[in-house]
Design a protein around this motif. Structure first.
Motif, short mmCIF file in Angstrom:
data_model
loop_
_atom_site.label_atom_id
_atom_site.label_comp_id
_atom_site.label_asym_id
_atom_site.label_seq_id
_atom_site.Cartn_x
_atom_site.Cartn_y
_atom_site.Cartn_z
N GLU A 123 -31.94 39.26 -67.51
CA GLU A 123 -31.10 40.35 -68.02
C GLU A 123 -30.86 41.39 -66.93
O GLU A 123 -29.75 41.91 -66.78
CB GLU A 123 -31.78 41.00 -69.23
CG GLU A 123 -31.85 40.12 -70.46
CD GLU A 123 -30.48 39.90 -71.08
OE1 GLU A 123 -29.58 40.72 -70.85
OE2 GLU A 123 -30.32 38.89 -71.78
N THR A 172 -27.92 32.89 -71.00
CA THR A 172 -27.82 33.88 -69.93
C THR A 172 -27.12 33.29 -68.72
O THR A 172 -26.43 34.02 -67.98
CB THR A 172 -29.23 34.37 -69.55
OG1 THR A 172 -29.90 34.84 -70.71
CG2 THR A 172 -29.15 35.49 -68.54
N SER A 352 -32.56 43.23 -73.19
CA SER A 352 -31.11 43.22 -73.27
C SER A 352 -30.57 44.59 -73.65
O SER A 352 -29.58 45.07 -73.07
CB SER A 352 -30.67 42.18 -74.30
OG SER A 352 -29.26 42.21 -74.48
#
Length: 474
Positions: A123, A172, A352
């Motif tokens: 992230e 991701t 996130s």
């Protein structure tokens, strides 16, 4: 009404206020819906309906602090730190694959546990890749060859995607691929070459989707929605039932039936289904409207920015957040296969949430760097927000002509090679052409040099009429 909205949008700081408002509304909505969707399962698991909500609230507060820090950091500092941040994130992605270093959850090793908090390096890599890629492309000289767009950005971007997909974490990886594609598109890559790279990325994503068992079952479930309703199609069917049960106005906040262990991951990947069930079509339209307003604001900031770095970074971040939101909503409503991408700022997920708020903070800082916004801030037209948050007035962007910079560097090198100072002449001579007192002491009779004539001596020497008048008076 339209005129009032247009007048408000014409205000210099409208983009900044919109970004802050959208981030606040989406974060608050996410906290409310995480509490509603996770309360039943959390109570059954831990005896407290608020355990996951408290964790999400802590990350939201941390994200708010990071949002403020990102808003205060100067743009030049972000550019200076872009590569070190990218290098650190790359190292973390390598370390997390070492057995025993990362934390494994449901067959995936994606997290570091630090002081009771979980950190997902992938992230953080989203922000790092966007910053470093925008810095690389903004540093290109006009007319530079095409390879300066591709190298080293594309090889390093592909390396990052390979490390993330090895965790494994396809969702991701898709987000990172979108960021890389946005950087190349807004960086000026020709359409044909961009289309070829995009087609290769889609093919690679398709191959990855069918090589793992759980990913292959998701793709099969999407193309065969009626097959195996209690197996691979169970989650998608329950999401559809939840949306249909909400109707136009919804069943009411906290009144969802699907969250009673009927819909897996209701607080995370499928939180949009709970929004549709409890808040109805109106609630779903409000969420979509907030993301649409964010896209308008982000692209507006990118168009109005004069700094190439801010243009690339804002447009790339806007594309990334929009694409992630649309993919999440798309697979919840049955238009896309399930990928696991979260709904930004709404779905449960501490890393996130905090990292996305950092990106919103950078976008808000870019909004304050619009030329009209800088002029308004310097004129003191935003005194309340400035005093409340103690935000510094942003510096205007000053483009540097490469030829001018090169000539200045050459002159400085020549001066240094002759053993002279590269300081400007005004530091040695006064405003009227005379040397300063310190220099006059150095040039005195002790060194055997005559005194430099001052301006009055020069004036008398050049004016014969004054000399004649002085002779007559004598």
């Amino acid at each position: 009404m339209r005129t009032r909205i247009g007048l408000w949008l014409a205000r210099p700081l409208a983009s900044f206020h919109l970004v802050v408002t959208i981030a606040f509304l989406l974060t608050v909505l996410g906290l409310v819906m995480v509490l509603s969707s996770s309360s039943v399962e959390q109570y059954a698991a831990s005896g407290s309906a608020y355990s996951l909500f408290v964790q999400q609230l802590v990350y939201a507060l941390l994200g708010a602090v990071l949002f403020y820090v990102a808003l205060r950091v100067p743009i030049r500092v972000w550019r200076r730190l872009s590569f070190p941040l990218f290098a650190v994130c790359l190292l973390m992605l390598v370390l997390i694959l070492i057995p025993g270093v990362g934390t494994e959850v449901q067959g995936s090793t994606r997290w570091f546990q630090v002081a009771g908090f979980s950190l997902q390096p992938s992230e953080l890599m989203k922000v790092a890749l966007a910053l470093w890629g925008a810095h690389l492309l903004a540093s290109r000289r006009p007319g530079a060859p095409l390879k300066t767009i591709l190298f080293p950005l594309v090889p390093m971007g592909l390396l990052v995607c390979l490390l993330v997909v090895s965790q494994p974490n396809l969702s991701t990886t898709i987000a990172l691929g979108i960021i890389l594609a946005a950087l190349l598109w807004f960086g000026g890559l020709p359409g044909k070459l961009f289309g070829g790279l995009a087609l290769g990325g889609v093919i690679a994503a398709g191959v990855l989707a069918v090589t793992a068992g759980y990913r292959s079952s998701r793709v099969q479930a999407f193309f065969n929605p009626g097959a195996d309703p209690q197996g691979m199609n169970y989650q998608a069917r329950q999401a559809s039932f939840s949306l249909a049960d909400g109707g136009v106005f919804g069943r009411g906040l906290g009144q969802s039936r699907a969250k009673w262990s009927y819909l897996p991951n209701a607080h995370n990947d499928f939180i949009f289904a709970i929004i549709g069930e409890e808040l109805g079509l109106i609630g779903c339209a409000a969420v979509v409207g907030l993301f649409a307003l964010f896209v308008y604001t982000g692209l507006r900031i990118a168009v109005r920015s004069v700094d190439p770095f801010l243009k690339l970074l804002t447009a790339t971040a806007t594309t990334w957040i929009l694409a992630q939101a649309m993919i999440n909503i798309g697979y919840v409503v049955g238009l896309l296969p399930v990928t696991g991408l979260q709904l930004p700022l709404v779905s449960a997920g501490g890393s996130s949430l905090a990292i996305t708020l950092v990106m919103f903070g950078i976008i808000a800082s870019a909004a304050r760097h619009e030329p009209e916004a800088i002029a308004a801030l310097r004129a003191g037209r935003d005194k309340r927000a400035g005093k409340l948050f103690r935000l510094p007035v942003p510096e205007p962007y000053l483009p540097v002509d490469p030829a001018v910079a090169r000539n200045a560097a050459v002159r400085k090198a020549q001066a240094q090679s002759r053993g002279r100072s590269s300081a400007p002449r005004a530091a040695t001579y006064g405003g009227d052409g005379r040397r300063t007192a310190e220099r006059r002491r150095d040039d005195g009779p002790a060194r055997g040099r005559p005194r430099r004539p001052d301006a009055s001596d020069t004036r008398r020497r050049r004016d014969p009429r004054e000399r004649r008048e002085r002779g007559q008076r004598r």
